[in-house]
Design a protein around this motif. Structure first.
Motif, PDB file in Angstrom:
ATOM      1  N   ARG A  76      -2.283  -2.412  -4.803  1.00 27.53           N
ATOM      2  CA  ARG A  76      -1.059  -2.132  -4.346  1.00 27.53           C
ATOM      3  C   ARG A  76      -0.078  -3.308  -3.862  1.00 27.53           C
ATOM      4  N   ARG A  77      -0.849  -4.173  -2.962  1.00 26.04           N
ATOM      5  CA  ARG A  77      -0.209  -5.402  -2.378  1.00 26.04           C
ATOM      6  C   ARG A  77       0.476  -6.284  -3.412  1.00 26.04           C
ATOM      7  N   GLN A  78      -0.149  -6.635  -4.741  1.00 28.93           N
ATOM      8  CA  GLN A  78       0.052  -7.405  -5.627  1.00 28.93           C
ATOM      9  C   GLN A  78       1.326  -6.882  -6.341  1.00 28.93           C
ATOM     10  N   ARG A  79       1.442  -5.490  -6.604  1.00 29.71           N
ATOM     11  CA  ARG A  79       2.499  -4.730  -7.356  1.00 29.71           C
ATOM     12  C   ARG A  79       3.682  -4.904  -6.452  1.00 29.71           C
ATOM     13  N   HIS A  80       3.341  -4.675  -5.148  1.00 32.70           N
ATOM     14  CA  HIS A  80       4.660  -4.564  -4.023  1.00 32.70           C
ATOM     15  C   HIS A  80       5.319  -5.884  -4.012  1.00 32.70           C
ATOM     16  N   GLN A  81       4.518  -6.887  -4.080  1.00 31.49           N
ATOM     17  CA  GLN A  81       5.115  -8.037  -3.815  1.00 31.49           C
ATOM     18  C   GLN A  81       5.821  -8.428  -5.122  1.00 31.49           C
ATOM     19  N   ALA A  82       5.128  -8.063  -6.354  1.00 28.13           N
ATOM     20  CA  ALA A  82       5.828  -8.440  -7.725  1.00 28.13           C
ATOM     21  C   ALA A  82       7.036  -7.910  -7.914  1.00 28.13           C
ATOM     22  N   SER A  83       7.193  -6.606  -7.379  1.00 28.53           N
ATOM     23  CA  SER A  83       8.284  -5.732  -7.489  1.00 28.53           C
ATOM     24  C   SER A  83       9.519  -6.299  -6.847  1.00 28.53           C
ATOM     25  N   ARG A  84       9.104  -6.747  -5.628  1.00 31.12           N
ATOM     26  CA  ARG A  84      10.141  -7.225  -4.677  1.00 31.12           C
ATOM     27  C   ARG A  84      10.642  -8.798  -5.411  1.00 31.12           C
ATOM     28  N   VAL A 119     -13.220  -9.929  -1.589  1.00 29.16           N
ATOM     29  CA  VAL A 119     -12.233  -9.369  -0.695  1.00 29.16           C
ATOM     30  C   VAL A 119     -11.285  -8.640  -1.557  1.00 29.16           C
ATOM     31  N   ASP A 120     -11.293  -7.176  -0.832  1.00 28.47           N
ATOM     32  CA  ASP A 120     -10.357  -6.204  -1.462  1.00 28.47           C
ATOM     33  C   ASP A 120      -8.955  -6.625  -0.610  1.00 28.47           C
ATOM     34  N   GLU A 121      -7.961  -7.083  -1.691  1.00 25.44           N
ATOM     35  CA  GLU A 121      -6.695  -7.518  -1.380  1.00 25.44           C
ATOM     36  C   GLU A 121      -5.853  -6.472  -0.883  1.00 25.44           C
ATOM     37  N   ASP A 122      -6.253  -4.985  -1.201  1.00 20.97           N
ATOM     38  CA  ASP A 122      -5.287  -3.916  -0.777  1.00 20.97           C
ATOM     39  C   ASP A 122      -5.627  -3.473   0.761  1.00 20.97           C
ATOM     40  N   CYS A 123      -6.538  -4.444   1.507  1.00 22.17           N
ATOM     41  CA  CYS A 123      -6.839  -3.880   2.768  1.00 22.17           C
ATOM     42  C   CYS A 123      -6.424  -4.958   3.772  1.00 22.17           C
ATOM     43  N   CYS A 124      -6.274  -4.525   4.954  1.00 18.55           N
ATOM     44  CA  CYS A 124      -6.024  -5.682   6.029  1.00 18.55           C
ATOM     45  C   CYS A 124      -7.343  -5.558   7.078  1.00 18.55           C
ATOM     46  N   TYR A 125      -7.507  -6.735   7.587  1.00 18.46           N
ATOM     47  CA  TYR A 125      -8.720  -7.272   8.130  1.00 18.46           C
ATOM     48  C   TYR A 125      -8.495  -7.808   9.719  1.00 18.46           C
ATOM     49  N   SER A 126      -9.268  -7.399  10.515  1.00 20.23           N
ATOM     50  CA  SER A 126      -9.141  -8.016  11.905  1.00 20.23           C
ATOM     51  C   SER A 126     -10.826  -8.318  12.360  1.00 20.23           C
ATOM     52  N   GLN A 175     -11.701  -2.944   9.002  1.00 19.53           N
ATOM     53  CA  GLN A 175     -10.742  -3.248   7.711  1.00 19.53           C
ATOM     54  C   GLN A 175     -10.030  -1.834   7.367  1.00 19.53           C
ATOM     55  N   ALA A 176      -8.968  -1.853   7.159  1.00 17.93           N
ATOM     56  CA  ALA A 176      -8.241  -0.646   6.766  1.00 17.93           C
ATOM     57  C   ALA A 176      -7.464  -0.685   5.373  1.00 17.93           C
ATOM     58  N   PRO A 177      -7.276   0.198   4.548  1.00 14.56           N
ATOM     59  CA  PRO A 177      -6.488   0.130   3.277  1.00 14.56           C
ATOM     60  C   PRO A 177      -5.032  -0.050   3.533  1.00 14.56           C
ATOM     61  N   LEU A 178      -4.229  -0.500   2.558  1.00 15.79           N
ATOM     62  CA  LEU A 178      -2.588  -0.251   2.781  1.00 15.79           C
ATOM     63  C   LEU A 178      -2.365   1.110   2.173  1.00 15.79           C
ATOM     64  N   ASP A 179      -1.274   1.631   2.534  1.00 15.80           N
ATOM     65  CA  ASP A 179      -0.348   2.632   1.930  1.00 15.80           C
ATOM     66  C   ASP A 179      -0.416   2.512   0.493  1.00 15.80           C
ATOM     67  N   ALA A 180       0.316   3.651  -0.049  1.00 16.67           N
ATOM     68  CA  ALA A 180       1.012   3.543  -1.403  1.00 16.67           C
ATOM     69  C   ALA A 180       1.678   2.437  -1.856  1.00 16.67           C
ATOM     70  N   ASP A 181       2.752   2.392  -1.058  1.00 15.10           N
ATOM     71  CA  ASP A 181       3.565   1.275  -1.171  1.00 15.10           C
ATOM     72  C   ASP A 181       3.270  -0.103  -1.193  1.00 15.10           C
ATOM     73  N   GLY A 182       1.836  -0.264  -0.609  1.00 13.45           N
ATOM     74  CA  GLY A 182       1.222  -1.679  -0.219  1.00 13.45           C
ATOM     75  C   GLY A 182       2.115  -2.353   0.792  1.00 13.45           C
ATOM     76  N   ASP A 183       2.778  -1.985   1.677  1.00  7.01           N
ATOM     77  CA  ASP A 183       3.417  -2.594   2.651  1.00  7.01           C
ATOM     78  C   ASP A 183       2.842  -2.483   4.164  1.00  7.01           C
TER      79      ASP A 183
END
Length: 798
Positions: free
Chosen positions: A468-476, A211-218, A326-334
């Motif tokens: 990106r998702r992990q870095r955004h969450q880690a930054s917050r 699973v690619d964690e930098d994507c959103c799925y439906s 599935q589609a990827p997240l943006d650069a901020d991972g948000d």
């Protein structure tokens, strides 16, 4: 409001070339169901994990010699009667779910005769779920934490997927919630239906690691059935329309909210030449229970019937499609990236084909007979398509594959053209009554393994850095932690942190104004407020400085991490290429080994056939020699019989010749005796006539001169001639004239004239002596044949 983007379904990456495109054979697996009763006769034996043997049941003559013919069939893997559903899922369906998450399509269908366990394999039973519920459970276990909210992805009814921003999705959800008449998808928080609540055990749950964690799925599901070569949507709600007049198929109007059969759907081709069911209902689901509840809703509408061979026989082909967007997240991972070119849609089709059946066994009539005919016709079309594909690939021909002859093959033609992996599960009922049908489906399944399908392309590689998702969450999390360590507001909404921040500022002086001319209180208050403002500006500048420093450090770390990720990605790409090369070599090696085993198997069959033919040849030669020897004996006996019969015929002929000669001689003697008697009678008659004439002449006148007697030599000659002739002809009559002379008359007329003149002379005589003489002549006794000839000869002497 941002503009909505529109995705595209997975399409072919450039034109396919038969020489360069890597291909994989269709994976065919065999599953043997247990017998219904222990005393039933079994005709299927599992020899190894990939080979089964089919033997004819007792009483059935399988070949021309009346011997039992055992046939072996080889598949990718064979599952015995003790195989569990989880073992079957791990080998067959689990790789397809991994490919689905990796943006690759897949097709899995069950095939076999009626009552062989296809529906049980696909759906399962309470407490023992099949491939379909286990596949849904694995999918949601893998992407559960990375799912997008509802209506972020939306089908465009043209086999594509639209992507909406958060505002549009929120409006869609509010609009849906505000319409109670619209049927809602079941919520995952509700309690599941007891009928399928225990389909999946928690201990057997599994998830994918790809699973690619930098994507959103439906996830979207649809469920259709192909009944009598027509496609029907099982998730469509057929409601009654009181305004619009509706009629049933038989010409009867619908009254009092009667059930209206759903309209059949049509197949269409999208812009990428992929086939899809137009107007099909696609439901967005967020959990395993919700997805399976949608499936169960359609399953209740599927057409089944009770036949002689199966209590719940499927009368249609069912197709349950799981579509993953599935589609990827943006650069901020948000947020999801609003780029339609970065959206990918993959799908997995789980097909439960209706079983082939013989009407002579099911005794189907009416609509059941029509259903069986359409089922067998669609399966025959599937077999024809496989045979044409195999022939085109093996012999390089370019025959047209008849996909359009059936809705089943027309719907899945993209999979056979290289749009995904194809897996087939052959379900076998080992009972002896299904021997002939089982042999036919095994031949088709073994032939299907020789069809190769182009390997689907790898999943997309996004330009954005990974993690990106992990870095955004880690930054917050890091910023919140540092603010908490410094006593800063970890959260602006917390009143305690806000009070502590206010207390850290300089205290405000008393601000009571006694009179209007007080010029000390307000200046002191202004001074304190200016100090507070100065402190606030310093804190704000310090915060900005540290924030910029932290951002630069994070950017530096991000660049270093991106460089390392790029290096690792390059190394991973090289490693993947090596792995692909190794896998391709292993696949080629397995294919060659399988081909070698197949050739060895064919050689063994040919050797057995040759031995059988040689044995038949020897037996025929022995039989031919035996018959030749028998024929020679019969010919010898025939020749001896001919010789014996020839001797008998010769003896009989000689005997009859002697007998004929004796009879002829006797007849000649008899005829000569009769002739002599007649001759004597004629002589006496002549003497009487001569005496009567002489007596009458003497009385009337003087006696004339006596005529001269004929010469004796003439009499001798006549006697010799008469004795020399063997027998007179019937037309010859002898007569003597006066003086004993014999005259031969050659015809009857001369004799009649002679006899006619004699009575006239007798009448002229008028004496009674003539009558006395005639009576004496008539009373003369006959002479025997032996003595008459001698007497005749003696009397003829002078």
């Amino acid at each position: 409001m941002q503009r909505t983007g529109k995705s595209k379904t997975p399409r072919r990456h450039g034109p396919r070339k038969a020489s360069n495109t890597e291909k994989d054979p269709v994976g065919v697996y065999c599953r043997i169901r247990p017998l219904g009763a222990e005393d039933e006769e079994c005709c299927v034996d599992m020899i190894s994990s990939s080979t089964i043997q089919l033997h004819a049941p007792d009483g059935l003559k399988a070949n021309r010699n009346g011997e039992y013919k055992e046939t072996q069939y080889t598949f990718k893997k064979v599952f015995g009667i003790n195989t569990t559903q989880i073992e079957l899922f791990d080998v067959i369906a689990k790789p397809l779910i991994d490919d689905l998450i990796d943006c690759k399509n897949g097709l899995l269908f069950t095939y076999g005769v009626t009552g062989s366990g296809k529906t049980f394999t696909m759906t399962g039973a309470p407490g023992d779920g099949g491939l379909l519920p286990r596949s849904l459970d694995m999918l949601f276990n893998s992407i559960g934490a990375f799912q997008a909210k509802r209506f972020v992805f939306k089908p465009d009814e043209k086999n594509g997927m639209e992507i909406q921003n958060q505002v549009d999705a929120l409006l869609e959800r509010q609009k849906r919630d505000s319409q109670p008449s619209v049927p809602k998808t079941p919520s995952s928080r509700q309690r599941a239906d007891p009928e399928f609540a225990d389909m999946i055990s928690v201990d057997e749950a599994c998830k994918s690691e790809n699973v690619d964690e930098d994507c959103c799925y439906s996830v979207f599901v649809s469920y259709v059935e192909i009944y009598n070569n027509y496609i029907y949507d099982l998730l469509e709600d057929a409601s009654f329309d009181p305004i619009r007049s509706k009629w049933l198929g038989g010409g009867t109007p619908v009254r009092n909210n009667e059930f209206i059969a759903p309209q059949s759907k049509i197949l269409r081709e999208d812009q990428n030449h992929n086939m899809y069911v137009a107007g099909c209902t696609e439901v967005e689901v967020k959990s395993t229970e919700e997805a399976f509840e949608v499936f169960w809703k359609g399953q209740k509408k599927r057409r089944t019937a009770n036949t002689q061979l199966n209590r719940e026989s499927s009368r249609s082909h069912s197709v349950f499609t799981v579509k993953l967007a599935q589609a990827p997240l943006d650069a901020d991972g948000d947020h999801i990236l609003q780029d339609r070119n970065q959206v990918n849609v993959s799908q997995l089709c789980l097909v439960d084909l209706a079983g082939s059946e013989r009407t002579s066994r099911t005794r189907a009539e009416g609509s059941r007979l029509r259903e069986a005919g359409n089922i067998n016709q669609s399966l025959m079309t599937l077999r024809t398509c496989m045979e044409v594909l195999r022939e085109n690939q093996m012999y390089g021909t370019n025959k047209m594959v008849p996909y359009r002859d059936s809705k089943v093959t027309h719907l899945f033609k993209n999979y056979f053209d290289g749009e995904g992996k194809v897996r087939m599960i052959l379900c076998v009922n080992p009972k002896a009554d299904d021997y002939e049908e089982t042999m036919l489906v095994m031949r088709f399944a073994e032939m299907t393994q020789e069809v190769e399908v182009a390997r689907p392309a790898d999943g997309p590689i996004y330009v954005l850095p990974a993690g990106r998702r992990q870095r955004h969450q880690a930054s917050r999390d890091e910023m919140s932690r540092r603010h908490e360590e410094r006593g800063g507001p970890g959260n602006s909404d917390d009143p305690d942190l806000l009070n502590r921040l206010i207390e850290s500022l300089p205290a405000l002086p008393p601000s009571e104004v006694v009179d209007a001319f007080d010029d000390q209180t307000l200046p002191r208050l202004v001074e304190v407020l200016e100090k507070r403002q100065h402190i606030r500006q310093m804190i704000s500048e310090q915060f900005k400085t540290k924030a910029n420093t932290l951002m630069s450090m994070l950017q530096q770390f991000d660049n270093q991490h991106s460089a390392k990720e790029t290096f690792l990605h390059n190394q991973q790409s090289k490693l993947n290429e090596k792995d692909k090369l190794v896998v391709s070599q292993k696949t080629e090696l397995e294919r060659l080994e399988k081909k070698s085993k197949m050739l060895e198997y064919k050689i063994d069959i040919l050797q057995k056939t040759t031995d059988m033919y040689e044995q038949d040849k020897r037996s025929l030669q022995n039989e031919l020699e035996t018959r030749e020897q028998r024929l020679q004996r019969e010919l010898g006996e025939r020749r001896r019989l001919e010789q014996r019969m020839h001797g008998v015929v010769t003896d009989t002929r000689q005997k009859w010749e002697k007998e004929c000669e004796r009879r002829v001689n006797a007849k000649q003697m008899e005829m000569q005796n009769k002739l002599w008697v007649k001759d004597e009678k004629l002589k006496q008659l002549k003497a009487i006539v001569t005496e009567s004439n002489s007596t009458s002449a003497g009385s009337s006148s003087e006696c004339p001169e006596k005529p001269a007697r004929p010469s004796r030599e003439r009499d001798k000659n006549i006697t010799q001639k008469r004795s020399a002739s063997p027998s007179p002809t019937p037309g010859n009559v002898f007569k003597t004239r006066g003086g004993g002379q014999a005259v031969q008359f050659t015809d009857i007329e001369t004799l009649s004239q002679e006899f006619s003149t004699a009575p006239s002379r007798k009448r002229r005589s008028g004496s009674g002596e003539g009558r006395v003489q005639r009576e004496n002549i008539e009373n003369v006794p006959p002479v025997s044949s032996t003595s008459s000839s001698h007497g005749y000869q003696k009397r003829r002497k002078p």
